[in-house]
Design a protein around this motif. Structure first.
Motif, PDB file in Angstrom:
ATOM      1  N   ASN A  11     -23.929 -11.058 -26.727  1.00 50.17           N
ATOM      2  CA  ASN A  11     -24.427 -10.897 -25.570  1.00 50.17           C
ATOM      3  C   ASN A  11     -25.244  -9.655 -25.632  1.00 50.17           C
ATOM      4  N   GLY A  67     -19.060 -10.087 -27.799  1.00 51.35           N
ATOM      5  CA  GLY A  67     -19.801  -9.001 -27.182  1.00 51.35           C
ATOM      6  C   GLY A  67     -21.158  -8.741 -27.963  1.00 51.35           C
ATOM      7  N   TYR A 123     -12.641 -15.409 -27.438  1.00 50.22           N
ATOM      8  CA  TYR A 123     -13.807 -15.057 -28.148  1.00 50.22           C
ATOM      9  C   TYR A 123     -13.688 -15.088 -29.750  1.00 50.22           C
ATOM     10  N   ARG A 174     -19.117 -16.244 -30.383  1.00 52.46           N
ATOM     11  CA  ARG A 174     -18.902 -15.988 -28.817  1.00 52.46           C
ATOM     12  C   ARG A 174     -18.400 -14.650 -28.872  1.00 52.46           C
ATOM     13  N   LYS A 188     -28.373 -10.551 -27.081  1.00 51.66           N
ATOM     14  CA  LYS A 188     -29.278 -11.590 -26.007  1.00 51.66           C
ATOM     15  C   LYS A 188     -29.788 -10.712 -24.776  1.00 51.66           C
ATOM     16  N   THR A 216     -27.496  -9.893 -22.342  1.00 54.59           N
ATOM     17  CA  THR A 216     -26.868 -10.413 -21.263  1.00 54.59           C
ATOM     18  C   THR A 216     -25.475  -9.725 -21.125  1.00 54.59           C
ATOM     19  N   ALA A 217     -25.229  -8.547 -21.672  1.00 58.41           N
ATOM     20  CA  ALA A 217     -24.086  -7.940 -21.839  1.00 58.41           C
ATOM     21  C   ALA A 217     -24.228  -7.029 -20.591  1.00 58.41           C
TER      22      ALA A 217
END
Length: 292
Positions: free
Chosen positions: A169, A166, A160, A164, A172, A174-175
């Motif tokens: 995510n 957390g 990461y 890229r 977005k 998506t986490a």
């Protein structure tokens, strides 16, 4: 004249290039697309197109003067793409090669039910992709031995860094906070992959090295910490057993281990980002979490 070639100059490859640019006369990298070639050029990396199936004349000419090699392209069912194309004979392609690195993964260790593993731990891969990695490692060891070239195998944990992480995510949506009892993962900040590579080149090192942070931790804790830094509520907890996951995502949770980086530390290497808390805090406070 020192010349570095990175096969697969993607996220990790670009970090390696950045760390070695000052010590190499020329840094080159391969990519599959012309758009990415322009991006590499803007970063001071001489680009070459490589589709994994053939070596064009320009790339072959560049390889004839390469002194340092990093291979970061994942193997497939037919093995490592570069070794396949040269029949395992590195000297035939790179007669001036002095040092090589192969980027592998801690997935080669398989599952150890949360126990600590180090470079002496026997590999017992679980997934097909990890088995391919073990086979590729062995093929690279043989090829390097045949060429009398030092080889470093870098076993990387979850990568990461800027662009890229957390925070991305969570932004977005998506986490996820998947809960599986006693599950832990190691991680590695991408910049540390670069500085490890430069350190090993400077020592003309040979061998297998775990490139990973100090703190294997439950993945849901990392998501919660990132959400706290952002000042938002973390996503709800989900039971791993009942969560809808792709076969690949589910297979990651079948491997539970704590990976030691002691070998690199005993050599004198200091990780800049040894734990996820300090690393995520730096990304957030510097505003670089969206950069790549």
């Amino acid at each position: 004249m020192s010349q570095l070639m990175i096969f697969g100059a993607g996220y990790s490859g670009k970090a390696i290039a950045k760390s070695l640019q000052d010590s190499m006369d020329r840094v080159c990298g391969t990519t599959r697309s012309a758009d990415q070639a322009d991006r590499l050029q803007s970063l001071g990396i001489t680009p070459f197109i490589f589709d994994g199936e053939m070596l064009n004349d320009d790339l072959r000419a560049a390889l004839s003067t390469v002194t340092h090699l990093v291979q970061s392209i994942a193997p497939g069912k037919t093995g490592d793409p570069l070794l396949r194309l040269c029949g395992g004979d590195l000297q035939s392609l790179m007669p001036q090669l002095k040092w090589a690195a192969y980027l592998s993964t801690v997935g080669v260790y398989g599952n150890h039910d949360g126990a600590w593993v180090d470079e002496a731990t026997p590999c017992k891969p679980v997934s097909a992709r990890s088995l391919e990695r073990v086979e590729a490692e062995q093929a690279w060891i043989k090829a390097a031995n045949d060429a009398s070239v030092p080889l470093c195998i870098l076993r990387l944990s979850g990568i990461y860094g800027p662009g890229r992480n957390g925070f991305m995510n969570l932004e977005k949506g998506t986490a996820r906070r998947l809960i599986k009892q006693d599950q832990v993962f190691n991680r590695i900040r991408v910049e540390d992959i670069g500085t490890v590579s430069a350190f090993l080149v400077s020592h003309n090192a040979n061998g297998i090295f775990n490139v990973t942070d100090d703190e294997p931790a439950p993945p849901q804790d990392v998501v919660t910490f990132a959400a706290d830094l952002m000042g938002i509520d973390p996503p709800p907890e989900q039971s791993f057993e009942t969560a809808e996951l792709s076969p690949m995502a589910r297979s990651f949770y079948g491997e539970n281990k704590r990976v030691s980086n002691g070998k690199l530390r005993h050599m004198g290497f200091s990780f800049r980002y040894p734990d996820y808390r300090g690393s995520l805090r730096q990304l957030w406070e510097s505003g670089t979490w969206k950069d790549e």
